[in-house]
Motif scaffolding. Structure first.
Motif, short mmCIF file in Angstrom:
data_model
loop_
_atom_site.label_atom_id
_atom_site.label_comp_id
_atom_site.label_asym_id
_atom_site.label_seq_id
_atom_site.Cartn_x
_atom_site.Cartn_y
_atom_site.Cartn_z
N THR A 9 0.85 -1.18 0.00
CA THR A 9 0.00 0.00 0.00
C THR A 9 0.88 1.23 0.00
OG1 THR A 9 -0.13 0.05 2.42
CG2 THR A 9 -1.85 -1.16 1.24
N PHE A 10 0.42 2.32 -0.65
CA PHE A 10 1.20 3.53 -0.72
C PHE A 10 1.10 4.33 0.58
CE2 PHE A 10 3.61 6.75 -2.50
CZ PHE A 10 2.98 7.97 -2.40
N THR A 11 -0.10 4.48 1.06
CA THR A 11 -0.32 5.21 2.31
C THR A 11 -1.12 4.35 3.27
OG1 THR A 11 -2.38 6.21 1.59
CG2 THR A 11 -0.37 7.39 1.07
N ALA A 12 -0.96 4.63 4.53
CA ALA A 12 -1.73 3.94 5.56
C ALA A 12 -2.15 4.98 6.59
CB ALA A 12 -0.92 2.83 6.19
N ALA A 13 -3.23 4.68 7.28
CA ALA A 13 -3.75 5.63 8.26
C ALA A 13 -4.51 4.90 9.34
CB ALA A 13 -4.66 6.66 7.57
N TRP A 14 -4.69 5.59 10.44
CA TRP A 14 -5.58 5.15 11.51
C TRP A 14 -6.71 6.17 11.63
CZ3 TRP A 14 -5.29 0.52 13.93
CH2 TRP A 14 -4.09 -0.20 13.84
N CYS A 55 -7.75 0.65 10.86
CA CYS A 55 -6.62 0.81 9.97
C CYS A 55 -7.15 0.97 8.55
CB CYS A 55 -5.73 -0.44 10.06
SG CYS A 55 -4.29 -0.42 8.98
N ALA A 56 -6.54 1.88 7.79
CA ALA A 56 -6.95 2.12 6.41
C ALA A 56 -5.72 2.22 5.52
CB ALA A 56 -7.77 3.39 6.32
N ALA A 57 -5.90 1.91 4.24
CA ALA A 57 -4.79 1.98 3.29
C ALA A 57 -5.30 2.41 1.93
CB ALA A 57 -4.08 0.64 3.20
N GLY A 58 -4.41 3.03 1.16
CA GLY A 58 -4.80 3.47 -0.17
C GLY A 58 -3.64 4.06 -0.92
N ASN A 59 -3.96 4.89 -1.90
CA ASN A 59 -2.94 5.49 -2.76
C ASN A 59 -2.83 7.00 -2.58
OD1 ASN A 59 -2.14 3.05 -4.09
ND2 ASN A 59 -4.09 3.11 -5.16
N GLN A 60 -3.57 7.56 -1.65
CA GLN A 60 -3.51 9.00 -1.42
C GLN A 60 -3.29 9.27 0.06
OE1 GLN A 60 -6.50 11.45 -3.53
NE2 GLN A 60 -7.45 9.52 -4.12
N GLU A 93 -13.31 9.57 12.64
CA GLU A 93 -12.42 10.72 12.54
C GLU A 93 -10.98 10.28 12.30
OE1 GLU A 93 -13.24 12.47 16.39
OE2 GLU A 93 -11.53 11.47 17.32
N PHE A 94 -10.24 11.16 11.66
CA PHE A 94 -8.85 10.90 11.33
C PHE A 94 -7.99 10.93 12.59
CE2 PHE A 94 -4.94 11.01 9.04
CZ PHE A 94 -4.14 11.98 9.64
N VAL A 95 -7.02 10.03 12.67
CA VAL A 95 -6.08 10.02 13.78
C VAL A 95 -4.66 10.30 13.29
CG1 VAL A 95 -5.04 8.61 15.60
CG2 VAL A 95 -7.48 8.40 15.10
N ALA A 96 -4.18 9.50 12.33
CA ALA A 96 -2.80 9.65 11.85
C ALA A 96 -2.64 8.96 10.50
CB ALA A 96 -1.81 9.08 12.85
N SER A 97 -1.66 9.41 9.72
CA SER A 97 -1.39 8.79 8.43
C SER A 97 0.11 8.76 8.17
CB SER A 97 -2.10 9.53 7.29
OG SER A 97 -1.64 10.86 7.20
N ILE A 98 0.52 7.88 7.25
CA ILE A 98 1.95 7.73 6.96
C ILE A 98 2.14 7.22 5.54
CG2 ILE A 98 1.97 5.35 7.86
CD1 ILE A 98 4.79 5.96 8.99
N LEU A 99 3.20 7.72 4.89
CA LEU A 99 3.55 7.20 3.57
C LEU A 99 4.24 5.84 3.71
CD1 LEU A 99 4.93 10.24 1.56
CD2 LEU A 99 2.84 8.96 1.16
N ARG A 100 4.32 5.11 2.60
CA ARG A 100 4.90 3.78 2.62
C ARG A 100 6.33 3.80 3.17
NH1 ARG A 100 4.36 -1.29 0.96
NH2 ARG A 100 6.25 -2.44 0.41
#
Length: 119
Positions: A28-33, A93-98, A43-50
């Protein structure tokens, strides 16, 4: 198709710590909580690039939570310190390309793990 599985939730007293883990079945390119408190919207908590080079945090968790990646970026972690009762929620946990704070930008989601912080 990427599958995500969270673990590490539980019950903790205020001021305590928990570490959430998310295992991804593919790249995955990006991941987030994200989190969804009782009776509230997700609601958004945090995100990170690969590569882990860019991270972003919600103001409510900045300085207390840390998002990292591991195991060739197939694992995503959320270290949560100084927990407060208002951190009680289901954490996803979430993942995607943006890289985004918006849940609609993420293509893959885990089933969620409950975090309960007692006062």
């Amino acid at each position: 198709q990427v599958q995500l599985r969270e673990s590490g939730g539980g019950l903790v007293q205020a001021g305590g710590s928990l570490r959430l883990s998310c295992a991804a079945s593919g790249r995955t390119f990006t991941a987030a909580w994200f989190r969804q408190p009782p009776g509230n919207e997700r609601e958004f908590v945090a995100s990170i690039l690969r590569n882990g080079g860019i991270t972003s945090y919600a103001d409510s968790v900045k300085g207390r939570f840390t998002i990292t990646r591991g195991n060739g970026a197939n694992m995503v972690y959320l270290q949560m310190n100084s927990l407060k009762p208002e951190d009680t929620a289901i954490y996803y946990c979430a993942a995607g390309n943006q890289l985004s704070t918006m849940s609609a930008r993420y293509d893959y989601w885990g089933q969620g793990t409950q975090v309960t912080v007692s006062s």
